[in-house]
Design a protein around this motif. Structure first.
Motif, PDB file in Angstrom:
ATOM      1  N   LYS A 167       1.916  -0.468 -32.404  1.00  0.00           N
ATOM      2  CA  LYS A 167       1.876   0.285 -30.790  1.00  0.00           C
ATOM      3  C   LYS A 167       3.397  -0.394 -30.109  1.00  0.00           C
ATOM      4  CE  LYS A 167      -2.813   0.537 -29.749  1.00  0.00           C
ATOM      5  NZ  LYS A 167      -3.753  -0.198 -29.043  1.00  0.00           N
ATOM      6  N   ALA A 168       3.752  -1.585 -30.677  1.00  0.00           N
ATOM      7  CA  ALA A 168       5.275  -1.971 -30.145  1.00  0.00           C
ATOM      8  C   ALA A 168       6.317  -1.357 -30.745  1.00  0.00           C
ATOM      9  CB  ALA A 168       5.216  -3.562 -30.059  1.00  0.00           C
ATOM     10  N   LEU A 169       6.136  -1.092 -32.199  1.00  0.00           N
ATOM     11  CA  LEU A 169       7.124  -0.435 -32.862  1.00  0.00           C
ATOM     12  C   LEU A 169       7.165   0.949 -32.212  1.00  0.00           C
ATOM     13  CD1 LEU A 169       6.541  -1.690 -36.680  1.00  0.00           C
ATOM     14  CD2 LEU A 169       8.398  -1.971 -35.160  1.00  0.00           C
ATOM     15  N   PHE A 170       6.112   1.607 -31.897  1.00  0.00           N
ATOM     16  CA  PHE A 170       6.338   2.959 -31.412  1.00  0.00           C
ATOM     17  C   PHE A 170       6.887   2.940 -30.158  1.00  0.00           C
ATOM     18  CE2 PHE A 170       4.540   6.474 -28.824  1.00  0.00           C
ATOM     19  CZ  PHE A 170       4.637   7.491 -29.509  1.00  0.00           C
ATOM     20  N   GLU A 171       6.527   2.098 -29.402  1.00  0.00           N
ATOM     21  CA  GLU A 171       7.026   2.329 -27.996  1.00  0.00           C
ATOM     22  C   GLU A 171       8.790   2.027 -28.019  1.00  0.00           C
ATOM     23  OE1 GLU A 171       5.787   3.251 -25.048  1.00  0.00           O
ATOM     24  OE2 GLU A 171       3.867   3.553 -26.112  1.00  0.00           O
ATOM     25  N   THR A 172       9.099   1.147 -28.735  1.00  0.00           N
ATOM     26  CA  THR A 172      10.653   1.051 -29.076  1.00  0.00           C
ATOM     27  C   THR A 172      11.206   2.254 -29.755  1.00  0.00           C
ATOM     28  OG1 THR A 172      10.176  -1.359 -29.419  1.00  0.00           O
ATOM     29  CG2 THR A 172      12.327  -0.510 -30.284  1.00  0.00           C
ATOM     30  N   ALA A 173      10.678   2.855 -30.639  1.00  0.00           N
ATOM     31  CA  ALA A 173      11.106   4.018 -31.190  1.00  0.00           C
ATOM     32  C   ALA A 173      11.310   4.966 -30.308  1.00  0.00           C
ATOM     33  CB  ALA A 173      10.125   4.555 -32.518  1.00  0.00           C
ATOM     34  N   VAL A 174      10.541   5.337 -29.391  1.00  0.00           N
ATOM     35  CA  VAL A 174      10.447   6.609 -28.461  1.00  0.00           C
ATOM     36  C   VAL A 174      11.154   6.036 -26.966  1.00  0.00           C
ATOM     37  CG1 VAL A 174       8.383   7.525 -29.667  1.00  0.00           C
ATOM     38  CG2 VAL A 174       8.118   6.156 -27.503  1.00  0.00           C
ATOM     39  N   ALA A 175      11.536   5.028 -26.786  1.00  0.00           N
ATOM     40  CA  ALA A 175      11.975   4.663 -25.652  1.00  0.00           C
ATOM     41  C   ALA A 175      13.104   5.522 -25.198  1.00  0.00           C
ATOM     42  CB  ALA A 175      12.506   3.369 -25.537  1.00  0.00           C
ATOM     43  N   GLY A 176      14.000   5.936 -25.839  1.00  0.00           N
ATOM     44  CA  GLY A 176      15.178   6.884 -25.368  1.00  0.00           C
ATOM     45  C   GLY A 176      15.022   8.214 -25.545  1.00  0.00           C
ATOM     46  N   LEU A 177      13.852   8.786 -25.794  1.00  0.00           N
ATOM     47  CA  LEU A 177      13.691  10.216 -26.036  1.00  0.00           C
ATOM     48  C   LEU A 177      13.308  10.765 -24.533  1.00  0.00           C
ATOM     49  CD1 LEU A 177      11.234  10.573 -28.889  1.00  0.00           C
ATOM     50  CD2 LEU A 177      13.529  10.655 -29.084  1.00  0.00           C
ATOM     51  N   ASP A 178      14.014  11.965 -24.427  1.00  0.00           N
ATOM     52  CA  ASP A 178      13.741  13.031 -23.396  1.00  0.00           C
ATOM     53  C   ASP A 178      12.159  13.303 -23.411  1.00  0.00           C
ATOM     54  OD1 ASP A 178      16.311  12.379 -22.397  1.00  0.00           O
ATOM     55  OD2 ASP A 178      17.246  14.364 -23.557  1.00  0.00           O
TER      56      ASP A 178
END
Length: 409
Positions: free
Chosen positions: A64-75
């Motif tokens: 979950k933490a890895l996912f949130e970091t991965a998508v943090a900059g997406l529009d």
């Protein structure tokens, strides 16, 4: 995708990726390529796909933490939701399908999170098949390598004929209720572990339509795959001399064709039969629009012209439907790594009137090329009674095709 049909996407990203080896960035879907996680590249393509409004990402409970970091900059991050995957891919996909059931879409695409170079063109082909009432569609590429079967001792036992063999890709598309029922049935009745969702559909007796895949739409499996993807996307000085922006290989091809008019009862333009008091004279069906567009596509990869591939001296092509020529050109372009972005045809004729048939023409181009209708344009003009077109002696067509080579989006 027509406006009254809902399209959802499931991105499968719950795997551990053992073949890619251990890494401080976590499983391979979170490894960095070109400065961003693999999964972020994949999601960006679907977020920018106009018809897609609902995205479910199936992740591992530990990520979950890895996912949130991965998508943090997406529009458009708000369009993405997550569910926790199961013990294997099949269980994970079923979890994604069940998550959509409360507000069920009409169609669903299921895509591997570690295929970051999927293109809108590949997606268009799958969506077009679903709009044509196929219940399952699979993007695929013909197998080019010679295939060998080996034994446990590492020796070749025989050569496998490659005729009719395809490499399966994703996204695989389905009628939502059909694939949900198939997955539920497989979970209850089959002890097999299916490697993709079309295999589930095949097991359930659902016909699967093959659509055009891309050699670029690779699945990142090993550490070498990830390194190559990083090299492809990493910041570098482009051909235009701008640091940090890889220069896209965008090519534009032009085509021109003309056929004379003779007495008859119809003309065929963009594959559409139009009643008329004349017909176009030619070896095939004399469809000037499709002939011009065929040449435009071939021009983008230096593949000659229509006469090289379909010589008018060959009786095989007498009276042939010109969509055969256009589909062949599209295959040549895709086999060369091209993604067809736009097809534009201008017709020059005093008659018949093109306006009433323009939508059907655009839809037919979209079907033949396996791209969306919005990427196809048909225009018409008269020649103000000047010249051969103005005197109704013939019809001419000018076509332009735009193709991106070596691009993942």
């Amino acid at each position: 995708m027509t406006e009254n049909r809902r399209l959802a996407v499931i991105i499968v990203a719950a795997g551990r990726g053992e073949r890619a080896g251990s890494h401080t960035d976590g499983p391979k879907q979170y490894r960095l390529i070109g400065g961003k996680p693999v999964l972020a590249w994949t999601l960006s393509t679907f977020l920018s796909y106009r018809a897609c409004r609902d995205i479910v990402v199936v992740i591992h409970g530990d990520d979950k933490a890895l996912f949130e970091t991965a998508v943090a900059g997406l529009d458009c991050r708000e369009r993405i939701r997550t569910v926790t995957g199961g013990a294997n891919r099949q269980d994970s996909v079923r979890a994604g399908l069940e998550a959509l059931s409360a507000k069920a879409p009409d169609n669903v695409l299921i895509h591997d999170g570690v295929r970051p170079f999927v293109s809108h063109g590949v997606i268009d082909g799958v969506v077009a098949a679903l709009e044509n009432n196929d219940r399952a569609a699979l993007p695929a590429v013909r197998v080019a390598d010679t295939l060998k079967r080996g034994d446990d001792m590492g020796k070749v036992t025989d050569t496998v004929p490659r005729a009719g063999l395809f490499g399966a890709q994703t996204p695989q598309g389905f009628d939502y209720q059909t694939i949900l029922a198939a997955h539920r049935q497989a979970a209850r009745e089959s002890g097999a572990e299916f490697t993709d969702d079309c295999a589930v559909a095949e097991w359930a007796g659902i016909p699967v339509r093959l659509t055009t895949g891309s050699p670029l739409n690779v699945k990142l499996t090993t550490a070498e795959d990830i390194a190559m993807a990083d090299e492809r996307l990493s910041t570098r000085k482009s051909d235009a001399g701008v640091a940090g922006t890889p220069f896209p290989d965008v090519r534009t091809g032009n085509g021109y064709d003309v056929h004379r008019l003779v007495p008859g009862d119809h003309v065929t333009l963009c594959g559409i039969h139009i009643p008329h008091d004349q017909r176009l004279d030619g070896h095939s069906d004399a469809d000037v629009a499709l002939h011009a567009l065929t040449d435009a596509l071939l021009a983008t990869c230096g593949a000659g012209d229509i006469g090289d591939h379909f010589p008018p001296s060959d009786p095989k092509w007498r009276g042939a439907a010109s969509e055969i020529f256009l589909a062949h050109a599209a295959t040549i372009v895709r086999d060369a790594g091209g993604v067809i972005m736009n097809a534009d045809v201008s017709l020059i004729a005093e008659a018949p009137k093109i306006g009433p048939h323009r939508l059907a023409m655009r839809q037919n181009l979209a079907r033949i090329l396996a791209i969306s209708e919005e990427r196809c344009s048909v225009k018409a003009t008269t020649n103000e009674t000047i010249g051969f077109a103005g005197r109704r002696e013939g019809i001419a067509a000018i076509a332009t095709a735009t193709v991106v080579y070596g691009a993942g989006t």
